[in-house]
Design a protein around this motif. Structure first.
Motif, PDB file in Angstrom:
ATOM      1  N   ASP A 127     -20.109  18.633 -26.371  1.00 21.23           N
ATOM      2  CA  ASP A 127     -20.852  18.509 -24.994  1.00 21.23           C
ATOM      3  C   ASP A 127     -20.113  19.132 -24.022  1.00 21.23           C
ATOM      4  O   ASP A 127     -19.120  18.555 -23.275  1.00 21.23           O
ATOM      5  CB  ASP A 127     -21.066  16.895 -24.837  1.00 21.23           C
ATOM      6  CG  ASP A 127     -21.906  16.866 -23.478  1.00 21.23           C
ATOM      7  OD1 ASP A 127     -21.906  17.588 -22.768  1.00 21.23           O
ATOM      8  OD2 ASP A 127     -22.473  15.689 -23.305  1.00 21.23           O
TER       9      ASP A 127
ATOM     10  N   THR B 274     -20.595  20.296 -20.875  1.00 22.05           N
ATOM     11  CA  THR B 274     -20.660  19.779 -19.375  1.00 22.05           C
ATOM     12  C   THR B 274     -20.181  18.404 -19.505  1.00 22.05           C
ATOM     13  O   THR B 274     -19.097  18.237 -18.457  1.00 22.05           O
ATOM     14  CB  THR B 274     -22.341  19.296 -19.047  1.00 22.05           C
ATOM     15  OG1 THR B 274     -23.129  20.529 -19.333  1.00 22.05           O
ATOM     16  CG2 THR B 274     -22.119  18.814 -17.853  1.00 22.05           C
ATOM     17  N   LYS B 275     -19.991  17.635 -20.433  1.00 22.88           N
ATOM     18  CA  LYS B 275     -19.111  16.483 -20.539  1.00 22.88           C
ATOM     19  C   LYS B 275     -17.622  16.632 -20.353  1.00 22.88           C
ATOM     20  O   LYS B 275     -16.775  16.254 -19.762  1.00 22.88           O
ATOM     21  CB  LYS B 275     -19.342  15.634 -21.549  1.00 22.88           C
ATOM     22  CG  LYS B 275     -18.402  14.496 -21.915  1.00 22.88           C
ATOM     23  CD  LYS B 275     -18.540  13.245 -21.052  1.00 22.88           C
ATOM     24  CE  LYS B 275     -17.347  12.337 -21.315  1.00 22.88           C
ATOM     25  NZ  LYS B 275     -17.351  11.145 -20.461  1.00 22.88           N
TER      26      LYS B 275
ATOM     27  N   GLU C 172     -16.330  19.494 -19.490  1.00 20.02           N
ATOM     28  CA  GLU C 172     -15.649  19.961 -18.139  1.00 20.02           C
ATOM     29  C   GLU C 172     -15.666  18.978 -17.163  1.00 20.02           C
ATOM     30  O   GLU C 172     -14.627  18.952 -16.344  1.00 20.02           O
ATOM     31  CB  GLU C 172     -17.005  21.084 -17.671  1.00 20.02           C
ATOM     32  CG  GLU C 172     -16.920  21.610 -16.283  1.00 20.02           C
ATOM     33  CD  GLU C 172     -15.607  22.846 -16.016  1.00 20.02           C
ATOM     34  OE1 GLU C 172     -15.511  23.512 -17.257  1.00 20.02           O
ATOM     35  OE2 GLU C 172     -15.316  22.742 -14.913  1.00 20.02           O
ATOM     36  N   VAL C 173     -16.612  17.777 -17.034  1.00 18.58           N
ATOM     37  CA  VAL C 173     -16.499  16.980 -16.142  1.00 18.58           C
ATOM     38  C   VAL C 173     -15.143  15.811 -16.281  1.00 18.58           C
ATOM     39  O   VAL C 173     -14.541  15.515 -15.516  1.00 18.58           O
ATOM     40  CB  VAL C 173     -17.615  16.123 -16.098  1.00 18.58           C
ATOM     41  CG1 VAL C 173     -17.473  14.826 -15.054  1.00 18.58           C
ATOM     42  CG2 VAL C 173     -18.958  16.907 -15.551  1.00 18.58           C
ATOM     43  N   ALA C 174     -14.746  15.986 -17.792  1.00 22.67           N
ATOM     44  CA  ALA C 174     -13.888  15.098 -18.016  1.00 22.67           C
ATOM     45  C   ALA C 174     -12.582  15.838 -17.647  1.00 22.67           C
ATOM     46  O   ALA C 174     -11.640  15.282 -17.605  1.00 22.67           O
ATOM     47  CB  ALA C 174     -13.611  14.931 -19.466  1.00 22.67           C
ATOM     48  N   GLY C 175     -12.540  17.086 -17.375  1.00 20.85           N
ATOM     49  CA  GLY C 175     -11.286  17.798 -16.723  1.00 20.85           C
ATOM     50  C   GLY C 175     -11.010  18.934 -17.718  1.00 20.85           C
ATOM     51  O   GLY C 175      -9.836  19.339 -17.442  1.00 20.85           O
ATOM     52  N   VAL C 176     -11.547  19.392 -18.623  1.00 20.74           N
ATOM     53  CA  VAL C 176     -11.323  20.462 -19.463  1.00 20.74           C
ATOM     54  C   VAL C 176     -11.572  21.764 -18.759  1.00 20.74           C
ATOM     55  O   VAL C 176     -12.787  21.960 -18.506  1.00 20.74           O
ATOM     56  CB  VAL C 176     -11.941  20.302 -20.797  1.00 20.74           C
ATOM     57  CG1 VAL C 176     -11.601  21.363 -21.724  1.00 20.74           C
ATOM     58  CG2 VAL C 176     -11.691  18.978 -21.701  1.00 20.74           C
ATOM     59  N   PRO C 177     -10.731  22.609 -18.538  1.00 18.58           N
ATOM     60  CA  PRO C 177     -11.149  23.942 -18.135  1.00 18.58           C
ATOM     61  C   PRO C 177     -11.770  24.791 -19.064  1.00 18.58           C
ATOM     62  O   PRO C 177     -11.287  25.595 -19.598  1.00 18.58           O
ATOM     63  CB  PRO C 177      -9.876  24.729 -17.732  1.00 18.58           C
ATOM     64  CG  PRO C 177      -8.831  23.900 -18.265  1.00 18.58           C
ATOM     65  CD  PRO C 177      -9.153  22.328 -19.015  1.00 18.58           C
ATOM     66  N   THR C 178     -13.151  24.444 -19.324  1.00 19.87           N
ATOM     67  CA  THR C 178     -13.844  24.867 -20.548  1.00 19.87           C
ATOM     68  C   THR C 178     -14.096  26.357 -20.529  1.00 19.87           C
ATOM     69  O   THR C 178     -13.778  26.752 -21.629  1.00 19.87           O
ATOM     70  CB  THR C 178     -15.471  24.285 -20.399  1.00 19.87           C
ATOM     71  OG1 THR C 178     -16.031  24.760 -19.087  1.00 19.87           O
ATOM     72  CG2 THR C 178     -15.151  22.940 -20.489  1.00 19.87           C
TER      73      THR C 178
END
Ligand SMILES: Nc1ncnc2c1ncn2[C@@H]1O[C@H](COP(=O)(O)OP(=O)(O)O)[C@@H](O)[C@H]1O
Ligand SMILES: [Mg+2]
Lengths: 347, 245
Positions: free
Chosen positions: A218, A220-221, A223-229
């Motif tokens: 996921d 978006t999840k 990214e929001v969790a803090g992973v520089p996707t």
């Protein structure tokens, strides 16, 4: 963008898992290290048994090929398996490595055994660039953009005189007595396979790899969790190019020519994907097992049915059957069923 | 107490629908502010505009005085804005503790390519899971959790990054009363320690009970704002809800 899948979940009725305390999973059994050590020793020692192997050059050629595919499908797996971005253009990196090392040999006489790593670095550079552009898309659009990359290189090499055009460049063979000719290539591919599998293992066990897995589930999840996707995806693309490029450099030398159709075809790219999927994409051992399995199946049906069209049908049937029983690939499915033998458990 | 978050003139249209229409508001530091309104009012979209999961057509957002309108969501997480989703988005194929740790920033390359989980992270994750009472599932796959437990997981995962502002999108939705009580208690405790909350919620008892301030949205617009008492006695708020019914 993604939002609000409107359906609310059910009331709290899902079955509760039952462990009492924090239960840490047992680490994988130690014996897997002995299995690994035995495999490594056997692979290293294989060329020493010359008197006992009747078709020595054939065995080493086959061994080198399998090792090359182990390396390439393990590398593909970093992007396609861990991050979930399916590339159908990965043989472009093999071609870049092949051409860099091939050209340096053809025009400057430098051995690919020295320059293959350079080919790998060129592949990484292309991986960054290609990732930067193609990773703005996802899903089918991404797959197609990787195929487009492949065609671009096919066209370019086809029409570039310096690179020999469609006919390619013949490479001077390695000056080694015929009976030992396959040995250096075998050891080079063995080194590349170790490197690729080790890279894949390190990634799987790093925070980077965890981020990639989150991206595949996921984005978006994640990214929001803090992973520089975006950074992670591009890095994964570049990293997955390296050993493929190195392998390409050695491969071109081993067949003594480079030519666009040797590298820049979907069939070669698809082979990496197929091996990873059969073995279990997203797992460390999967692509390794997949490469070995595909070669085993091919050799088996060749021996039993000969080089006929029937043989190809049989190969296809076996592959379909494997996927029917192991939808997540052999390693992935066994892991899901908790039946994965420890020597295949490197995740 | 200063202003922590400042939204000005936010707009977002989806095709013909103006999901958020010129929304402006402040969130005061140290408070619990709720955002309410009928379904489709634009609450979730407002959240998405604030942490840039969806790019605003126009408008700006400031966090602690810094312009954050165009910053990537992971940067905002690092800056101190945590956010959960209305429909939980646990990473099902990963373990509960991996869900906790996945976003923690690796300080450098060594951290990025080093071990999956540092001991300090494991310890902090287990503490936070214990804080919401699901620590015994730490090493289970997230897919095994019940719906309410997943909400608790998201809630505690958001705390991993030590946020100063926590945005919760319908934390009570679909959660059974026992787990809900636990969640409300934890929100109160954290707020007592100074954490600022911005909460979208439909459960009115909960909203009126928890909030220092309530923002009401309808049809993408901010209708009114006030204390729970003020909002409850505002006829327009009732109209907005009845109009939708
Ligand atoms: N990604 C999207 N694409 C199209 N329309 C959307 C999207 N997200 C929200 N909407 C629409 O925008 C409006 C506001 O939705 P939302 O912000 O989810 O409301 P709320 O959270 O207040 O229930 C609704 O009419 C909804 O259908
Ligand atoms: Mg909503």
């Amino acid at each position: 963008m993604i939002e609000d899948r409107a359906a609310m979940g059910p009331e709290d009725s899902a079955p509760e898992p039952t462990p009492e305390e924090v239960q840490r999973p047992p680490g994988p059994a130690r014996y897997r290290w002995y299995v690994l050590a035995a495999v490594v020793v056997a692979l290293l020692a294989l060329p020493l048994f010359r008197p006992m192997i009747s078709s020595y050059n054939y065995v080493l050629t086959l061994g080198a090929l399998i090792l090359m595919w182990v390396a390439m499908s393990s590398s593909w797996n970093i992007l396609g398996g861990y991050a979930g971005y399916i590339s159908l253009g990965h043989s472009v990196f093999m071609g870049v490595g092949g051409y860099v090392a091939g050209v340096l040999l053809y025009y400057h006489g430098i051995s690919p055994f020295l320059t293959a790593l350079l080919g790998g670095l060129a592949a990484v550079a292309l991986g960054f660039l290609a990732g930067f552009i193609t990773l703005r898309t996802r899903g089918p659009a991404f797959i197609i953009s990787t195929i487009a990359l492949l065609f671009m290189f096919l066209l370019m090499t086809d029409n570039f005189e310096y690179l020999g055009g469609a006919a390619g460049l013949p490479l001077p063979p390695l000056e080694v007595p015929q009976e030992w000719l396959r040995v250096p290539f075998y050891y080079a591919m063995l080194f590349i396979a170790f490197g690729a599998v080790w890279t894949s293992y390190r990634v799987a066990h790093s925070k980077f790899g965890m981020g990639l897995r989150a991206i595949s589930e996921d984005e978006t999840k994640a990214e929001v969790a803090g992973v520089p996707t975006r950074l992670y995806k591009i890095s994964a693309f570049a990293m997955s190019a390296f050993w493929v490029g190195v392998a390409g450099g050695i491969y071109g030398y081993s067949i003594a020519f480079i030519r666009p159709t040797v590298f820049f075809t979907i069939a070669i790219s698809a082979q990496m994907v197929l091996m990873a999927i059969i073995g279990g994409k997203g797992t460390v051992a999967g692509p390794v097992l997949g490469a070995v399995l595909i070669y085993a199946i091919n050799e088996f049906s060749l021996v039993v049915f000969g080089a006929t069209e029937f043989n190809i049908v049989i190969q296809g049937t076996i592959l379909v059957a494997v996927l029917l029983f192991f939808p997540l690939g052999v390693v992935g499915t066994l892991r899901k069923m908790n039946r994965l033998p420890a020597f295949l458990n490197w995740d | 107490m200063g202003v922590m978050l400042e939204a000005r003139g936010l707009n977002k249209g989806f095709g013909g629908i103006q999901a958020v229409n010129d929304a402006s508001f402040d969130i005061e530091e140290g408070t619990i502010t709720s955002l309410i309104g009928p379904n489709g009012a634009g609450k979730t979209t407002t959240f998405n505009l604030i942490n840039n999961v969806i790019r605003a057509d126009s408008g700006s957002v400031k966090f602690e005085g810094t312009e954050i309108t165009r910053k990537m969501p992971h940067k905002l997480t690092r800056l101190g804005i945590g956010r959960t989703f209305q429909v939980t988005r646990a990473l099902d194929d990963m373990t509960v503790i991996e869900n906790m740790v996945v976003g923690s920033s690796a300080e450098n390359l060594r951290g990025t390519f080093g071990s999956r989980m540092l001991d300090s992270e494991t310890e902090r994750a287990l503490d936070l899971l214990a804080f919401v009472g699901i620590e015994k599932y730490a090493y289970s796959k997230a897919e095994l959790l019940s719906y309410g437990q997943r909400k608790l997981l998201e809630f505690s995962a958001v705390l991993m990054s030590k946020p100063r502002l926590v945005m919760l999108d319908e934390p009570a939705g679909g959660v059974n009363p026992a787990l809900l009580e636990r969640m409300v208690d934890r929100i109160r405790r954290l707020n007592g320690e100074g954490l600022t909350f911005f909460i979208v919620e439909h459960n009115m008892d909960l909203v009126m009970d928890l909030s220092d301030s309530v923002i009401v949205m309808a049809h993408g617009e901010v209708l009114t704002r006030g204390t729970p008492e003020e909002v409850q006695s505002d006829g327009r708020v009732l109209d907005a809800y009845l109009g939708m019914a």
